[in-house]
Design a protein around this motif. Structure first.
Motif, PDB file in Angstrom:
ATOM      1  N   PHE A   1       0.877  -1.103  -0.106  1.00  0.00           N
ATOM      2  CA  PHE A   1      -0.007   0.187  -0.061  1.00  0.00           C
ATOM      3  C   PHE A   1       0.909   1.392  -0.017  1.00  0.00           C
ATOM      4  O   PHE A   1       2.115   1.153   0.364  1.00  0.00           O
TER       5      PHE A   1
ATOM      6  N   TYR B   1       0.083   5.186   1.342  1.00  0.00           N
ATOM      7  CA  TYR B   1      -0.812   6.126   2.062  1.00  0.00           C
ATOM      8  C   TYR B   1      -0.191   7.267   1.944  1.00  0.00           C
ATOM      9  O   TYR B   1       0.970   7.593   2.153  1.00  0.00           O
TER      10      TYR B   1
ATOM     11  N   GLN C   1      -0.271  11.302   3.798  1.00  0.00           N
ATOM     12  CA  GLN C   1      -0.815  12.172   5.085  1.00  0.00           C
ATOM     13  C   GLN C   1      -0.429  13.594   4.720  1.00  0.00           C
ATOM     14  O   GLN C   1       0.469  14.175   4.934  1.00  0.00           O
TER      15      GLN C   1
ATOM     16  N   ARG D   1      -1.742  17.818   9.280  1.00  0.00           N
ATOM     17  CA  ARG D   1      -2.682  17.864  10.199  1.00  0.00           C
ATOM     18  C   ARG D   1      -3.628  16.845  10.104  1.00  0.00           C
ATOM     19  O   ARG D   1      -4.954  17.140  10.542  1.00  0.00           O
ATOM     20  N   GLN D   2      -3.652  15.788   9.297  1.00  0.00           N
ATOM     21  CA  GLN D   2      -4.844  15.042   9.157  1.00  0.00           C
ATOM     22  C   GLN D   2      -4.162  13.287   9.031  1.00  0.00           C
ATOM     23  O   GLN D   2      -3.003  13.336   9.398  1.00  0.00           O
ATOM     24  N   GLY D   3      -5.279  12.549   9.063  1.00  0.00           N
ATOM     25  CA  GLY D   3      -4.884  11.203   9.223  1.00  0.00           C
ATOM     26  C   GLY D   3      -4.362  10.754   7.890  1.00  0.00           C
ATOM     27  O   GLY D   3      -4.333  11.406   7.013  1.00  0.00           O
ATOM     28  N   LEU D   4      -3.947   9.513   7.777  1.00  0.00           N
ATOM     29  CA  LEU D   4      -3.444   8.855   6.520  1.00  0.00           C
ATOM     30  C   LEU D   4      -4.571   8.400   5.691  1.00  0.00           C
ATOM     31  O   LEU D   4      -5.925   8.088   6.185  1.00  0.00           O
TER      32      LEU D   4
ATOM     33  N   LEU E   1      -5.441   6.430   1.833  1.00  0.00           N
ATOM     34  CA  LEU E   1      -5.062   5.232   1.023  1.00  0.00           C
ATOM     35  C   LEU E   1      -4.984   6.083  -0.334  1.00  0.00           C
ATOM     36  O   LEU E   1      -5.905   6.850  -0.891  1.00  0.00           O
TER      37      LEU E   1
ATOM     38  N   PHE F   1       3.666   7.295   2.849  1.00  0.00           N
ATOM     39  CA  PHE F   1       4.161   6.173   3.669  1.00  0.00           C
ATOM     40  C   PHE F   1       3.619   4.871   2.731  1.00  0.00           C
ATOM     41  O   PHE F   1       2.432   4.848   2.045  1.00  0.00           O
TER      42      PHE F   1
ATOM     43  N   LYS G   1      -3.295  -6.614   9.728  1.00  0.00           N
ATOM     44  CA  LYS G   1      -2.000  -5.829  10.424  1.00  0.00           C
ATOM     45  C   LYS G   1      -1.093  -5.451   9.347  1.00  0.00           C
ATOM     46  O   LYS G   1      -0.810  -6.167   8.174  1.00  0.00           O
ATOM     47  N   VAL G   2      -0.678  -4.277   9.368  1.00  0.00           N
ATOM     48  CA  VAL G   2       0.381  -3.775   8.327  1.00  0.00           C
ATOM     49  C   VAL G   2       1.574  -3.341   9.091  1.00  0.00           C
ATOM     50  O   VAL G   2       1.603  -2.621  10.070  1.00  0.00           O
TER      51      VAL G   2
ATOM     52  N   PHE H   1       4.267  -0.398   8.564  1.00  0.00           N
ATOM     53  CA  PHE H   1       4.712   0.826   7.727  1.00  0.00           C
ATOM     54  C   PHE H   1       6.077   1.495   7.752  1.00  0.00           C
ATOM     55  O   PHE H   1       6.793   0.912   8.516  1.00  0.00           O
ATOM     56  N   GLY H   2       6.549   1.917   6.616  1.00  0.00           N
ATOM     57  CA  GLY H   2       7.901   2.545   6.427  1.00  0.00           C
ATOM     58  C   GLY H   2       7.676   3.797   7.392  1.00  0.00           C
ATOM     59  O   GLY H   2       6.831   4.144   7.774  1.00  0.00           O
ATOM     60  N   THR H   3       8.817   4.327   7.544  1.00  0.00           N
ATOM     61  CA  THR H   3       8.996   5.724   8.120  1.00  0.00           C
ATOM     62  C   THR H   3       8.531   6.952   7.655  1.00  0.00           C
ATOM     63  O   THR H   3       8.525   8.135   7.978  1.00  0.00           O
TER      64      THR H   3
END
Lengths: 113, 114
Positions: free
Chosen positions: B34, B36, B38, B41-44, B46, B90, B101-102, B104-106
């Motif tokens: 995936f 994603y 961001q 000031r928001q969530g992630l 897709l 991400f 479960k995933v 995530f990269g940094t």
């Protein structure tokens, strides 16, 4: 509109205090997740849930508890907050199907003094 | 263990230029991947997802990604960047079909210059 909401959006807590972060989703998803986001670490999974009454440990559960009293609500609890738990916390929901995407809330910025 | 590496913490491009954000994964088995995004000031949200099949995946807002098994990569591309693409991106790999479960990269922070 289906959504994931979090409250509070910002929180300042004292060391040793109890903190509860709340998450509500109207997606009717079975799975819910709590992550923390820190610079250099990306998102790390704290706890997750398959449905009401279920909670599972994620990758970094120490110092955190979770509660899923209903399909819609998933809480993250810090019984004894520490400064190392200062972070941005994200809740997400997802369908119970293989490799489903996750839908994220806007995040809660927690500062522990 | 499954992992995702995003080697570039920050990328700066000029508006209208092309873009590639790099992602390398480590996964035993068939990866489900995936990207994603961001926004501030928001969530992630897709952008796109890869399920085994066509290696080039189209996403929203002109983004696409190409899966390479030989290179263990899933790089994100866009032909012409817009100022509104300023965000953190991400890459993530799904670890388990049942739990979803995933890992995530940094993240890669994209800055767009006018």
């Amino acid at each position: 509109e289906a959504a994931v909401t979090q409250s509070p959006r910002n929180k300042v807590a004292v060391t040793g205090g109890k903190v509860t972060l709340s998450c509500n989703q109207t997606n009717n998803h079975n799975n819910m997740y709590w992550y923390r986001q820190d610079t250099g670490h990306g998102l790390r999974l704290i706890h997750y849930s398959y449905g009401a009454g279920s909670t599972e440990k994620g990758d970094i559960p120490d110092g955190y508890k979770a509660s899923r009293p209903s399909q819609e609500n998933f809480s993250l609890i810090l019984e004894l907050a520490t400064p190392s738990q200062t972070s941005v916390y994200f809740c997400a929901s997802g369908e119970r199907k293989n490799y489903a995407e996750q839908f994220f809330g806007p995040g809660t910025r927690l500062t522990v003094l | 263990a499954q992992s995702v590496t995003q080697p570039d913490a920050r990328v700066t491009v000029s508006e209208g230029a092309s873009l590639q954000l790099r992602c390398k994964y480590s996964y035993f088995g068939t990866p489900y991947l995936f990207w994603y995004v961001q926004y501030p000031r928001q969530g992630l949200q897709l952008l796109l997802k890869y399920y085994p099949g066509d290696p080039v995946v189209q996403g929203v807002n002109g983004f696409e990604a190409e899966f390479s098994k030989s290179n263990s990569s899933f790089h994100l591309r866009k032909a012409s960047v817009h100022w509104s693409d300023w965000a953190v991106y991400f890459c993530a790999v799904s670890m388990n079909a049942n739990t979803n479960k995933v890992v995530f990269g940094t993240g890669t922070r994209l800055q767009v210059l006018p």
